[in-house]
Write a protein that holds these residues in place. Structure first.
Motif, PDB file in Angstrom:
ATOM      1  N   LEU A 122       0.835  -1.363  -0.149  1.00  0.00           N
ATOM      2  CA  LEU A 122       0.164   0.434  -0.081  1.00  0.00           C
ATOM      3  C   LEU A 122       1.043   1.715  -0.049  1.00  0.00           C
ATOM      4  O   LEU A 122       0.616   2.293  -0.330  1.00  0.00           O
ATOM      5  CB  LEU A 122      -1.086  -0.299   1.136  1.00  0.00           C
ATOM      6  CG  LEU A 122      -2.089  -1.248   1.016  1.00  0.00           C
ATOM      7  CD1 LEU A 122      -3.256  -0.503   2.139  1.00  0.00           C
ATOM      8  CD2 LEU A 122      -2.792  -0.510   0.220  1.00  0.00           C
ATOM      9  N   GLY A 123       2.234   1.020   0.590  1.00  0.00           N
ATOM     10  CA  GLY A 123       2.947   2.005   0.508  1.00  0.00           C
ATOM     11  C   GLY A 123       3.864   2.122  -0.289  1.00  0.00           C
ATOM     12  O   GLY A 123       3.884   1.312  -1.609  1.00  0.00           O
ATOM     13  N   HIS A 124       5.048   3.282  -0.527  1.00  0.00           N
ATOM     14  CA  HIS A 124       6.409   3.084  -1.111  1.00  0.00           C
ATOM     15  C   HIS A 124       7.186   1.850  -0.227  1.00  0.00           C
ATOM     16  O   HIS A 124       7.875   0.940  -1.024  1.00  0.00           O
ATOM     17  CB  HIS A 124       7.223   4.150  -1.268  1.00  0.00           C
ATOM     18  CG  HIS A 124       6.100   5.543  -1.394  1.00  0.00           C
ATOM     19  ND1 HIS A 124       6.036   5.718  -3.448  1.00  0.00           N
ATOM     20  CD2 HIS A 124       5.365   6.407  -1.712  1.00  0.00           C
ATOM     21  CE1 HIS A 124       5.051   6.395  -3.458  1.00  0.00           C
ATOM     22  NE2 HIS A 124       4.627   6.506  -2.206  1.00  0.00           N
ATOM     23  N   THR A 125       6.953   1.750   1.233  1.00  0.00           N
ATOM     24  CA  THR A 125       8.609   1.180   1.461  1.00  0.00           C
ATOM     25  C   THR A 125       7.154   0.307   2.290  1.00  0.00           C
ATOM     26  O   THR A 125       5.918   0.359   3.108  1.00  0.00           O
ATOM     27  CB  THR A 125       8.909   2.026   2.787  1.00  0.00           C
ATOM     28  OG1 THR A 125       8.208   2.157   3.015  1.00  0.00           O
ATOM     29  CG2 THR A 125       9.325   2.260   1.818  1.00  0.00           C
ATOM     30  N   GLN A 126       7.983  -0.828   2.916  1.00  0.00           N
ATOM     31  CA  GLN A 126       6.743  -2.109   3.476  1.00  0.00           C
ATOM     32  C   GLN A 126       6.356  -1.520   4.585  1.00  0.00           C
ATOM     33  O   GLN A 126       5.411  -1.924   4.676  1.00  0.00           O
ATOM     34  CB  GLN A 126       8.165  -3.036   3.854  1.00  0.00           C
ATOM     35  CG  GLN A 126       8.024  -4.012   5.099  1.00  0.00           C
ATOM     36  CD  GLN A 126       6.642  -4.703   4.495  1.00  0.00           C
ATOM     37  OE1 GLN A 126       6.503  -4.991   4.089  1.00  0.00           O
ATOM     38  NE2 GLN A 126       6.182  -5.364   5.651  1.00  0.00           N
ATOM     39  N   LYS A 127       7.279  -0.487   5.450  1.00  0.00           N
ATOM     40  CA  LYS A 127       6.560   0.265   6.588  1.00  0.00           C
ATOM     41  C   LYS A 127       5.707   0.846   6.432  1.00  0.00           C
ATOM     42  O   LYS A 127       4.646   0.870   7.365  1.00  0.00           O
ATOM     43  CB  LYS A 127       8.042   0.755   7.898  1.00  0.00           C
ATOM     44  CG  LYS A 127       8.501  -0.021   8.494  1.00  0.00           C
ATOM     45  CD  LYS A 127       9.458   0.787   8.799  1.00  0.00           C
ATOM     46  CE  LYS A 127      10.391   0.253   9.885  1.00  0.00           C
ATOM     47  NZ  LYS A 127      11.873   0.975  10.629  1.00  0.00           N
TER      48      LYS A 127
ATOM     49  N   ILE B  27      -0.263   2.676   7.000  1.00  0.00           N
ATOM     50  CA  ILE B  27      -1.379   2.952   5.882  1.00  0.00           C
ATOM     51  C   ILE B  27      -1.778   2.071   6.161  1.00  0.00           C
ATOM     52  O   ILE B  27      -4.003   1.916   6.935  1.00  0.00           O
ATOM     53  CB  ILE B  27      -1.524   3.057   4.834  1.00  0.00           C
ATOM     54  CG1 ILE B  27       0.009   3.969   4.794  1.00  0.00           C
ATOM     55  CG2 ILE B  27      -2.309   3.187   4.129  1.00  0.00           C
ATOM     56  CD1 ILE B  27       0.212   4.395   3.106  1.00  0.00           C
ATOM     57  N   GLY B  28      -2.103  -0.207   6.301  1.00  0.00           N
ATOM     58  CA  GLY B  28      -2.797  -0.666   5.904  1.00  0.00           C
ATOM     59  C   GLY B  28      -3.291  -0.854   7.824  1.00  0.00           C
ATOM     60  O   GLY B  28      -4.700  -1.022   7.920  1.00  0.00           O
TER      61      GLY B  28
ATOM     62  N   THR C  97       8.752  -6.833  14.821  1.00  0.00           N
ATOM     63  CA  THR C  97       7.602  -5.960  14.732  1.00  0.00           C
ATOM     64  C   THR C  97       8.358  -4.433  14.229  1.00  0.00           C
ATOM     65  O   THR C  97       7.421  -4.225  13.227  1.00  0.00           O
ATOM     66  CB  THR C  97       6.564  -6.006  16.173  1.00  0.00           C
ATOM     67  OG1 THR C  97       6.288  -6.851  16.156  1.00  0.00           O
ATOM     68  CG2 THR C  97       5.327  -5.004  16.008  1.00  0.00           C
ATOM     69  N   TYR C  98       8.921  -4.428  15.329  1.00  0.00           N
ATOM     70  CA  TYR C  98       9.650  -2.527  14.551  1.00  0.00           C
ATOM     71  C   TYR C  98      10.225  -3.138  12.651  1.00  0.00           C
ATOM     72  O   TYR C  98       9.878  -2.133  12.043  1.00  0.00           O
ATOM     73  CB  TYR C  98       9.916  -1.957  15.934  1.00  0.00           C
ATOM     74  CG  TYR C  98      10.904  -1.157  15.521  1.00  0.00           C
ATOM     75  CD1 TYR C  98       9.534   0.352  16.031  1.00  0.00           C
ATOM     76  CD2 TYR C  98      11.460  -0.231  14.931  1.00  0.00           C
ATOM     77  CE1 TYR C  98       9.470   1.354  15.953  1.00  0.00           C
ATOM     78  CE2 TYR C  98      10.866   1.422  15.010  1.00  0.00           C
ATOM     79  CZ  TYR C  98      10.636   2.088  15.693  1.00  0.00           C
ATOM     80  OH  TYR C  98      10.493   2.987  15.288  1.00  0.00           O
TER      81      TYR C  98
ATOM     82  N   THR D  20      -0.638  -4.809  18.736  1.00  0.00           N
ATOM     83  CA  THR D  20      -1.701  -3.432  18.370  1.00  0.00           C
ATOM     84  C   THR D  20      -1.114  -4.374  16.168  1.00  0.00           C
ATOM     85  O   THR D  20      -1.971  -5.018  15.410  1.00  0.00           O
ATOM     86  CB  THR D  20      -1.747  -2.186  17.382  1.00  0.00           C
ATOM     87  OG1 THR D  20      -1.740  -2.191  18.962  1.00  0.00           O
ATOM     88  CG2 THR D  20      -1.996  -2.014  16.275  1.00  0.00           C
ATOM     89  N   ALA D  21       0.647  -4.823  16.478  1.00  0.00           N
ATOM     90  CA  ALA D  21       0.928  -4.793  15.007  1.00  0.00           C
ATOM     91  C   ALA D  21       0.185  -6.706  14.246  1.00  0.00           C
ATOM     92  O   ALA D  21      -0.348  -6.424  13.541  1.00  0.00           O
ATOM     93  CB  ALA D  21       2.867  -4.537  14.991  1.00  0.00           C
ATOM     94  N   VAL D  22       0.308  -7.383  15.785  1.00  0.00           N
ATOM     95  CA  VAL D  22       0.619  -8.576  15.891  1.00  0.00           C
ATOM     96  C   VAL D  22      -1.296  -8.985  15.510  1.00  0.00           C
ATOM     97  O   VAL D  22      -1.965  -9.573  14.719  1.00  0.00           O
ATOM     98  CB  VAL D  22       0.534  -9.445  16.742  1.00  0.00           C
ATOM     99  CG1 VAL D  22       0.172 -10.946  16.436  1.00  0.00           C
ATOM    100  CG2 VAL D  22       1.477  -9.975  16.732  1.00  0.00           C
ATOM    101  N   LEU D  23      -2.456  -8.274  16.128  1.00  0.00           N
ATOM    102  CA  LEU D  23      -3.388  -7.840  15.722  1.00  0.00           C
ATOM    103  C   LEU D  23      -3.665  -7.473  14.350  1.00  0.00           C
ATOM    104  O   LEU D  23      -4.794  -8.402  13.992  1.00  0.00           O
ATOM    105  CB  LEU D  23      -4.529  -7.107  16.829  1.00  0.00           C
ATOM    106  CG  LEU D  23      -5.687  -7.123  16.802  1.00  0.00           C
ATOM    107  CD1 LEU D  23      -6.255  -8.172  17.933  1.00  0.00           C
ATOM    108  CD2 LEU D  23      -5.652  -6.066  17.218  1.00  0.00           C
TER     109      LEU D  23
END
Lengths: 120, 138, 489, 190, 484
Positions: free
Chosen positions: B99-104, B109-110, D131-132, D142-145
């Motif tokens: 969804l974005g330019h980078t994975q992060k 966004i997602g 995660t980070y 939140t990330a896992v969820l």
């Protein structure tokens, strides 16, 4: 003694679970049944969270200077499960309302009696 | 409680605060405790409070049940839609990276979008359940 | 595109549900349900084709690989289940329009189809997923929607039946949750394939035994094996016809699939059947279920209730097949999932026609039906014969395999017992046939045959009941492939 | 550390008392409140066990929404539980058996809080470690969820959606019939 | 014509008759013309099939459909089946002619349904005759039970339904519990259910197991009427007489004994059985049935009931002969299927004729009836002679071969049984003749002969009975193929 100390948490969760389970199956009032269900489920959640605890760990929100976090996965699962639980509760309560409107009672044995009358 | 002045005033003061707090929880979930679900519950609770104090009909004027019903569906669609979009963009279902330019960035966004979907659905389901139960009393 | 199909299998019906709510139109939501079911059916067929070529398909949701993320894992067994569920759904939705209009308030029809789609996607999700906790989530989607669907029945007993189902279903799901939790505590993973790999190391622990017990009890509650069946008869009896047909054909079947999945794949048959006397326990429960429920069925005056008890007995046959733990037994179980789905589906659809035309499904109101509704009555005859296991109907094939399985295991007394019990089915089916054909009704008023839009889908199932009693390379062939895959020969 | 245990213990005792009270109190309003209290106490324990997100949710849902819903229903159905003549023996037996089975199952579970338990050595460390890197979020839950197990959460929203649809199906009334009902009611009264 | 085509035709022809009969339901003449036409075509097809097949050195198999891996529905024309097919289809013509007279004479309801299910039953019978393996046999066997049920309960009265329940109950129970079990057992031992000349069980299992398997089949094939599973036969007597004729002479019971014979020959194998003596017990069981059923027949006053028990007894002759397992007894057994068919159908036709003409059903009412219905009662005499086993009837020949077989195997107890039962059959049949010709009626008789259609049918069946005595060669020739 070690065993007791290291497992007491599980047993507490189980004891609470059984209190809820008893309220669920022994009580004839539909609302109490639902509350029993709630208690039963909440105690199962406690069991899960207990699995996730690491001694000396902190909440799994990344911070500086912290190395040891408790396990986030059970938390995630239980978040989902809580939502499922409240969904079940609300649907159950809706059914209770509906039952009250059509039977005039929310006591299990009275409903069974009314059903039996209809059968004959 | 319609005719008691004290709760009405307190509610007027509090409800915006609660909603604000709900929004905070919604969008701050990435950093601290909270997220769409909790936020949804809080906002839903605020609206229910409004309904309890000002009456069902007033609440229905603010939030007509037709719109709320559509919102339930919309929140859910938003969540699932993000998944479909990632599929269209050539990744797996709910693989936000694209969804974005980078994975992060994509992940970020997602996650915000799906959390928003969760919040909307939860809040509106709470309200609709309240409508249904409250509408039964007579 | 092809690689995205596993996700679409579940997501399409899942998305269709909110769409129905937004569109808020009964005609469109009916069309949407039909289209979605048919698309799902096609997808499942393509997936079946793929699985036959490459054995196992894995799909990583969110792009996260297996133990980290959630995985869809398709093999012959669950793809076959997907085909059954979506196939039945296609037929049921095409059938549903008239029946629903008759039984549900017209303002609520769009919500009804929304619920139906959720139930459908819940069942698909349960079948397709490779993650133990995800199973729980989808169990709840399908269960919650079926509680609501059942409560839509016209009789007020539908509501109380639904409540009983809600309580028992939630207890079942919670037991399942406890079992999954214990497994997780011992292995640290929720992915089924990963669990299967890591469980043997902890086979000896008490926790795993208890976890297996809780998961089994949870699933057995869902699939209504005697004596955990109390919720089912009333639920099926008072639910709207379409719901009874869909649930009886698919819901218990998917639960049975879960039992096979956990028994054979996750825990492994060595643990389940060799280390512990699971086979004996399951088999004895199953036999009691078959006998008791068939006997109870004989004395029912409401045909839907009769069919519900018959379903419980048929579930007994399937469980028995699973407990035999050999190729023929497992084949019997899997093929019976299929065969029973089509014949029981046909029977419940026929009940829907009768409910629509006559307004009652009591046996005494069906007298003389053979002349008044010849097509519906004939469908009941064929479905009934399949329940008995008369040759040239699908039921016979299942019977054949299960008896072979019992003989392979050396349980020949059981084999005879099974044959004897099919005679109980004969008795209850014959009561219906006799009432329809050999009693003339006292009612003189004229009755028309059900509308053609209901007859055609019903007859698709009826013809399948006969077709798969004669040409079995699809049904029994796939079932035995799946059984071979599970047993590992 | 020891303080934690004491808090834990006190909370647990309160929980048990609340639970038992739920069984015996017959005023359903009180029971609903008790169940809310139960949830609050449970949420506190969750905090002690580092599950802040869960605690937040449990408090909002269990103590908040559930209680409101129950009270709402009680307003419709009345708040007295009738004395039931059901024999408590069979339920008690079932409960004891289930509980005993579960306790038996916990016998060889890893020690509470053991950082070397399988739960903490498989899968979970990867979440904590990556995660980070993957998502740039500090809140792992939140990330896992929303991402790693985002599909579960989609299912969760599906459940909530289902509940909404279910309640609508069960309780929504046609406006026309509403009027009809009122008409028939007024006719009954006259 | 191609054999495969012919053999599938034997099933398709009667099936094709069903819709035609249904379509012509408003015109009885057309409907019955179609029935007879179908019957005739079927008979011709069978005849052609027989002629074509006997020239071949080995039997050809026609697979209709592969059922499941290794199991199929298949048809094989072999001598035993051909004989049965010929008899059944031939007698269908006769029964049809008779039915027309009977049904019209009694103004029965639901005649279209009657003819439809009649045709279905014949189709199933053809399937039994040419079944190429146990599964196919079982399927058509069950189809026969189901398709004859509406015929038995034709009157739809309470007693008819009761009789129907017993009929279907006994037949399905035995077939499902014993027959199917035996089949699956054999499948699980040998992996095949094929009918093979010489049997498939050779050296596979020990004599005791063979004995148990034989019992499973003897009891499982309830249609063979071996005690204690004979109850359905008298119960089915509530049916209209043509149905009784169909049940007792043409299709159902013959399908039963034929199946026993077929399984003995092609599954167990004659050589195999005669060497290990596994069939001993079954043989005595049949012997007991013969005597016991004859004694019960002796006590009956209702003509059809008496004939029913006589059938039970006669069927066990065939089973007994099969269980004696010698080449002569197998031939005798095959011939007896034919001779009993002709003889018993004659007797049932007579009973029906008496009922249509005079409304009488009990033996004691028949005093002096011979003067009013001389033709009918003469036919009754011929039929009786055949059942007893006296010349000039086919019954003599078949019984002769059974006796020869018993002597060949030195089964002297069986010999004794045969003699006793012959005497008993004299005792229950001849009184009817005596009553009707030599006693004066209690009241005045004011009726004449039965309708012409009935008489024609009677004439044909009597002719067949006598012909079988005069020219047994064709059937004998075919039967000899089986012995090999």
């Amino acid at each position: 003694m070690d065993l007791i100390l290291s497992h007491i948490n599980y047993w507490v969760a189980i004891a609470l679970m059984m209190i809820g389970f008893y309220a669920l199956i022994a009580r004839g009032n539909l609302i109490k049944t639902i509350i029993g269900l709630n208690i039963f489920q909440a105690s199962v959640f406690l069991l899960y969270i207990t699995f996730g605890k690491v001694s000396g760990g902190t909440a799994p929100i990344l911070q500086k200077n912290t190395e040891l976090y408790s396990n986030p996965l059970p938390h995630v699962l239980i978040l989902t499960a809580i939502v499922v639980g409240v969904a079940t509760t609300s649907l159950g309560l809706a059914l209770v309302v509906k039952i009250y409107e059509s039977y005039g009672t929310i006591e299990e044995d009275e409903i069974a009696k009314l059903d039996a009358q209809e059968e004959n | 409680m319609k005719h008691h002045i004290v709760p009405r005033v307190i509610a007027k003061l509090f409800i915006p605060g609660i909603i604000l707090f709900g929004l905070y929880v919604q969008f701050h979930g990435d950093y601290g405790p909270g997220g769409g679900f909790q936020a949804g519950v809080i906002i839903g609770a605020a609206m229910i409070l409004y309904g309890l104090i000002y009456g069902l009909n007033d609440l229905k004027k603010v939030a007509p049940s037709n719109i709320i019903i559509s919102l339930i569906a919309f929140g859910f669609l938003l969540y699932a839609g993000v998944g479909i979009v990632t599929q269209i963009l050539g990744a797996n279902f709910l693989e936000y990276g694209v969804l974005g330019h980078t994975q992060k960035e994509g992940q970020h966004i997602g996650i915000i979008l799906v959390e928003l979907g969760v919040g909307i659905t939860v809040a509106s389901v709470m309200v609709i359940i309240f409508y249904m139960f409250a509408g039964r009393k007579n | 595109m092809l690689s995205q199909l596993p996700a679409l299998q579940v997501v399409i019906p899942l998305i269709a549900a909110p769409l129905c709510v937004i569109l808020r139109n009964k005609e469109i939501s009916c069309l949407v349900s039909q289209a979605v079911s048919i698309v799902s059916f096609l997808i499942s067929l393509i997936l079946l084709q793929q699985v036959l070529n490459q054995n196992v398909i894995s799909y990583a949701l969110g792009g996260w690989l297996a133990p980290i993320g959630i995985e869809y894992r398709l093999d012959i067994l669950n793809t076959f289940i997907l085909v059954i569920v979506s196939g039945i759904s296609s037929i049921v939705t095409i059938y549903s329009k008239k029946s629903i209009e008759h039984e549900i308030d017209s303002e609520k029809i769009y919500l009804f189809y929304t619920g139906y789609l959720l139930m459908f996607s819940g069942l698909l999700g349960m079948s397709i997923t490779g993650d133990a906790f995800n199973v729980f989530v989808f169990i709840e989607i399908s269960s919650l929607s079926s509680y609501a669907m059942i409560a839509m029945g016209k009789d007020r007993r539908a509501v109380s039946a639904s409540f009983t189902y809600l309580v028992m279903g939630t207890v079942g799901a919670t037991f399942f949750l406890i079992g999954v939790g214990l497994m997780y505590a011992m292995t640290g993973t929720l992915n089924m394939a990963d669990l299967a790999e890591r469980l043997p190391k902890v086979y000896e622990t008490k926790a795993i035994l208890v976890s297996f017990a809780f998961i089994s009890i949870g699933i057995l509650l869902k699939l209504a094996l005697f004596p955990l069946h109390l919720w089912l008869p009333n639920a099926y009896t008072y639910a709207p016809s379409v719901v009874s047909a869909f649930l009886s054909a698919t819901a218990t079947k998917v639960a049975i699939y879960l039992l096979i999945r956990f028994g054979y794949t996750v825990f492994g048959s060595d643990f389940v059947f060799i280390k512990y006397p699971t086979a004996e326990i399951l088999a004895s429960l199953a036999i009691v279920a078959i006998i008791v429920c068939s006997l109870v069925a004989i004395f029912q005056t409401n045909i839907k209730r009769l069919l519900a008890f018959s379903s419980l007995a048929q579930v007994g046959y399937i469980i028995l097949g699973i407990s035999l733990n050999n190729l023929n037994g497992l084949t019997a179980a899997i093929v019976h999932i299929f065969n029973h789905a089509i014949s029981k589906g046909a029977l419940f659809l026929a009940m829907g026609c009768i409910a629509l035309v006559i307004g009652s499904v009591k046996i005494k109101d069906m007298e003389g039906l053979g002349k008044k509704m010849p097509f519906t009555a004939f469908a009941i005859v064929i479905g009934g014969l399949s329940l008995i296991g008369v040759p040239l109907t699908a039921g016979f094939i299942s019977k054949w395999y299960i008896i072979l399985g019992a003989l392979d295991k050396g349980w020949w007394v059981l084999a005879i017992l099974l044959l004897l019990t099919s005679l109980l089915a004969l008795v209850y089916v014959w009561r219906i046939i006799e009432a329809m054909y050999f009693r003339s009704s006292e009612n003189v008023y004229k009755i028309n045959e059900a509308p053609i839009s209901m007859l055609i889908p019903m007859y698709v199932l009826v013809i399948m009941t006969i077709y798969f009693g004669i040409e079995t390379s699809f049904s029994a062939g796939l079932a035995s492939e799946a059984a071979k895959f599970l047993i590992g020969t | 550390m020891s303080l934690e245990i004491y808090i834990d213990l006190i909370l647990v005792i309160f929980l048990a008392i609340t639970g038992i009270a739920v069984i015996y109190v017959r005023n359903l309003f009180a029971v609903a409140m008790l169940s809310g209290i139960y949830s609050l106490l449970m949420a506190s324990i969750f905090v002690v066990l580092d599950a802040v997100d869960v605690a937040f949710t449990e408090a909002a849902v269990g103590a908040g929404i559930s209680t409101i819903l129950m009270l709402g229903v009680l307003a419709i159905t009345g708040n007295r539980e009738k004395v039931s003549n059901k024999s408590p023996i069979l339920p008690l037996l079932i409960v004891i058996c289930t509980g005993a089975l579960l306790v038996y199952g916990t016998w060889d579970l890893p020690i509470f809080g053991d950082p070397n338990a399988p739960v903490h050595t498989h899968v979970a460390p990867e979440y904590i470690a990556n995660t980070y890197k993957h998502t740039g979020m500090p809140n792992i839950v939140t990330a896992v969820l929303a991402s790693y197990r985002g599909y579960d959460t989609l299912g969760e929203v599906g459940v909530i959606f289902t509940a909404g649809v279910g309640v609508l199906l069960l309780l929504s009334r046609r406006k026309t019939t509403n009027k009809l009902n009122q008409k028939s009611k007024s006719e009954d009264q006259s | 014509m191609d054999i495969n085509f012919l053999i599938i035709l034997t099933i398709i022809i009667p099936l094709a008759g069903v819709p035609l009969i249904l379509l012509s339901r408003n015109s009885p003449n057309l409907r019955e013309f179609i029935t007879i036409l179908t019957a005739s075509i079927l008979f011709l097809t069978n005849l052609l099939l027989t002629i074509n097949t006997l020239g071949l050195s080995e039997s050809k198999t026609f697979v209709i459909v592969n059922f499941f891996p290794g199991g199929s529905i298949q048809l094989t024309p072999e001598p035993l089946g051909l004989i049965f097919g010929l008899i059944a289809s031939g007698l269908w013509i006769v029964t049809s002619i008779y039915s027309i007279g009977y049904m019209r004479g009694k103004n029965e309801k639901n005649q279209t349904r009657f003819y439809c299910f009649f045709a279905l039953a014949i189709a199933a019978t053809m399937g039994v005759a040419y079944a190429g393996n146990l599964i196919t046999l079982f399927i058509f066997y069950e189809a026969l039970s189901l398709s004859t049920y509406p015929l038995v309960t034709h009157h739809q009265s309470e007693s008819a339904k009761q009789g129907g329940r017993t009929y279907l109950g006994v037949l399905l129970t035995t077939s499902v519990v014993f027959f199917l079990f035996g089949i699956i057992w054999i499948w699980s031992i040998t992996g095949t259910t094929e009918f093979v000349s010489g049997g498939i069980l050779e050296n596979e299992i020990n004599p005791y197991l063979t004995g148990i398997l034989i019992l499973l089949f003897i009891f499982g094939i309830g249609k063979a009427g071996v005690m204690p599973f004979h109850r359905w036969l008298p119960a089915a007597m509530v049916a209209p007489t043509p149905v009784s004729a169909l049940l007792h002479a043409v299709a159902v019971v013959k399908a039963g004994v034929f199946s026993v014979l077929k399984i003995t020959v092609y599954t167990f194998g004659v050589e195999n059985l005669s060497s290990n003596g596994a069939s001993e017990f079954a043989m005595y069981l049949a012997a007991i049935t013969i005597v016991a059923a004859s004694i019960i027949a002796l006590k009956q006053n209702n003509i059809k009931k008496m004939l029913a028990y006589s059938t039970v007894s006669q069927l066990s002759y065939i089973v007994l002969a099969a269980m004696i397992v010698s080449s002569n007894s197998i031939i005798g057994s095959t011939l007896h299927i034919a001779s009993h068919a002709f003889g018993k159908i004659t007797l049932f036709f007579c009973a029906g004729a008496i009922y249509v003409a005079s409304g009488k059903t009990e033996i004691s009412q028949l005093k002096g009836i011979g003067k009013a219905m001389p033709l009918t009662m003469a036919a009754f005499l011929i039929g009786s002679l055949s059942i007893i086993g006296l010349p000039p009837t086919g019954g003599f020949i078949s019984k002769w071969y059974i006796l020869l077989g018993a002597i060949q195997q030195e089964e002297f107890i069986i010999l004794l049984v045969l003699i006793i039962s012959t005497l008993l059959s004299v005792a229950y049949l001849l009184p009817v003749i005596y009553l009707s010709f030599f006693l004066t009626p209690d009241s005045k008789i004011d009726h004449g002969e039965a309708p012409t259609a009935i008489l024609i049918a009677l004439g044909i069946s009597v002719t067949l009975t006598i012909l079988l005595f005069l020219y047994p060669t064709p059937i004998f020739q075919i039967a000899k193929f089986i012995g090999n």
